[in-house]
Design an enzyme around this catalytic site. Structure first.
Site, PDB file in Angstrom:
ATOM      1  CG  ASP A   1       8.546 -14.960   1.787  1.00 32.61           C
ATOM      2  OD1 ASP A   1       9.730 -15.349   1.912  1.00 32.61           O
ATOM      3  OD2 ASP A   1       8.229 -13.750   1.751  1.00 32.61           O
ATOM      4  N   GLY A   2       6.103 -18.882   1.075  1.00 33.01           N
ATOM      5  CA  GLY A   2       5.033 -19.839   1.385  1.00 33.01           C
ATOM      6  C   GLY A   2       5.559 -21.137   1.943  1.00 33.01           C
TER       7      GLY A   2
ATOM      8  CG  ASN B   1       2.989 -14.225   6.895  1.00 35.16           C
ATOM      9  OD1 ASN B   1       4.048 -13.884   7.408  1.00 35.16           O
ATOM     10  ND2 ASN B   1       2.743 -14.074   5.607  1.00 35.16           N
TER      11      ASN B   1
ATOM     12  NE  ARG C   1     -23.138  -2.992   8.598  1.00 35.89           N
ATOM     13  CZ  ARG C   1     -23.132  -2.360   7.431  1.00 35.89           C
ATOM     14  NH1 ARG C   1     -22.484  -1.206   7.311  1.00 35.89           N
ATOM     15  NH2 ARG C   1     -23.751  -2.866   6.386  1.00 35.89           N
TER      16      ARG C   1
ATOM     17  CD  GLN D   1       1.082 -21.901   3.299  1.00 35.16           C
ATOM     18  OE1 GLN D   1       1.336 -22.530   4.321  1.00 35.16           O
ATOM     19  NE2 GLN D   1       2.034 -21.522   2.459  1.00 35.16           N
TER      20      GLN D   1
END
Length: 277
Positions: free
Chosen positions: A62-63, A136, A164, A237
């Site tokens: 997938d990367g 993504n 926060r 990435q």
């Protein structure tokens, strides 16, 4: 389906990719289709393509698909992701299925999935300083010892309130199966026209994930007082460091990533398999 020029993008660190890329090139030559190979080890700043292309094979996980989508999204050409390990959420086609999938698509018998992408535009003192795109997600989070990030969110000028938290994830439906899911966000069908806002460990039980129509703009404004360094990460990435007071506007791109679907398994089957149902 007329395909005359193809590009093969492959991650050399994934076992077997060079061999499959060589097989693809040989088969394309046999079919009299021009074929370019682009293999990489690190994350280059661009995918080198010497002439227009009609189709892209992506070999890896997938990367590798996320990297390829960012590099090629403006071309809007079909991408066939081929998984070189276990079946991923995006890479539904296994290494043994690539030829059958390609020929089936070429014969007009495979559909495509058109996925929206997310654009993150950073403003500092009212001036645009960078523009990043991902398939993504975009994640604003702490890059220092203290994890608390203070920020405000508004959608088309309407405030969702002050936060926060350890950060916030702005995900596409494709990215809903990634970091957002781990942070408690919902699954979304990948072709939906929507963006997902998922606070990371918010310090209030009322700050919950929310699905926003894809045609709306989401503005995250960092408070001017912060106790940690903050960064914006795209697809896990690409990292860009932010400063207190910065504004990041998230929106969908006009272009879409076109993924060739598998006829062997559906999105729901992949979800069931990956999530252990």
């Amino acid at each position: 389906m007329v395909i005359q020029r193809v590009l093969v993008v492959f991650n050399k660190m994934k076992s077997g990719t060079v061999n499959i890329a060589t097989q693809i090139k040989a088969k394309m030559n046999e079919l009299e289709i021009d074929c370019q190979l682009f293999g990489y080890l690190d994350n280059p700043s661009e995918v080198v393509c010497h002439h227009p292309i009609d189709f892209v094979f992506v070999l890896g996980g997938d990367g590798t698909v996320l990297f390829s989508a960012r590099m090629l999204y403006k071309l809007e050409v079909p991408i066939l992701p081929i998984n070189m390990g276990s079946i991923g959420f995006i890479t539904e086609v296994s290494a043994s299925e690539w030829l059958d999938a390609f020929l089936t698509y070429k014969n007009g018998q495979l559909d495509v999935s058109k996925r929206i992408m997310i654009r993150a535009t950073v403003y500092r003192n009212g001036k645009k300083i960078t523009d990043l795109v991902g398939l993504n997600d975009g994640v604003i989070g702490s890059s220092g010892a203290s994890k608390i990030v203070r920020y405000q969110i508004d959608v088309n000028g309407v405030s969702l309130g002050e936060y926060r938290a350890d950060g916030v994830i702005l995900a596409t439906p494709t990215g809903a199966t990634g970091y957002s899911l781990a942070a408690g966000g919902p699954l979304i069908y990948p072709e939906a026209e929507a963006l997902l806002v998922t606070p990371i460990c918010p310090h209030s039980l009322t700050k919950r994930p929310i699905v926003i129509p894809g045609n709306e703009n989401i503005r995250v404004t960092l408070d001017k007082e912060q106790r940690t360094k903050i960064s914006l990460t795209i697809d896990g990435q690409v990292e860009y460091f932010l400063e207190p007071g910065d504004e990041v506007v998230f929106s969908k791109t006009s272009e879409k990533t076109i993924i060739v679907k598998s006829d062997k398994r559906s999105f729901y089957e992949v979800i069931r398999t990956k999530l252990g149902g």
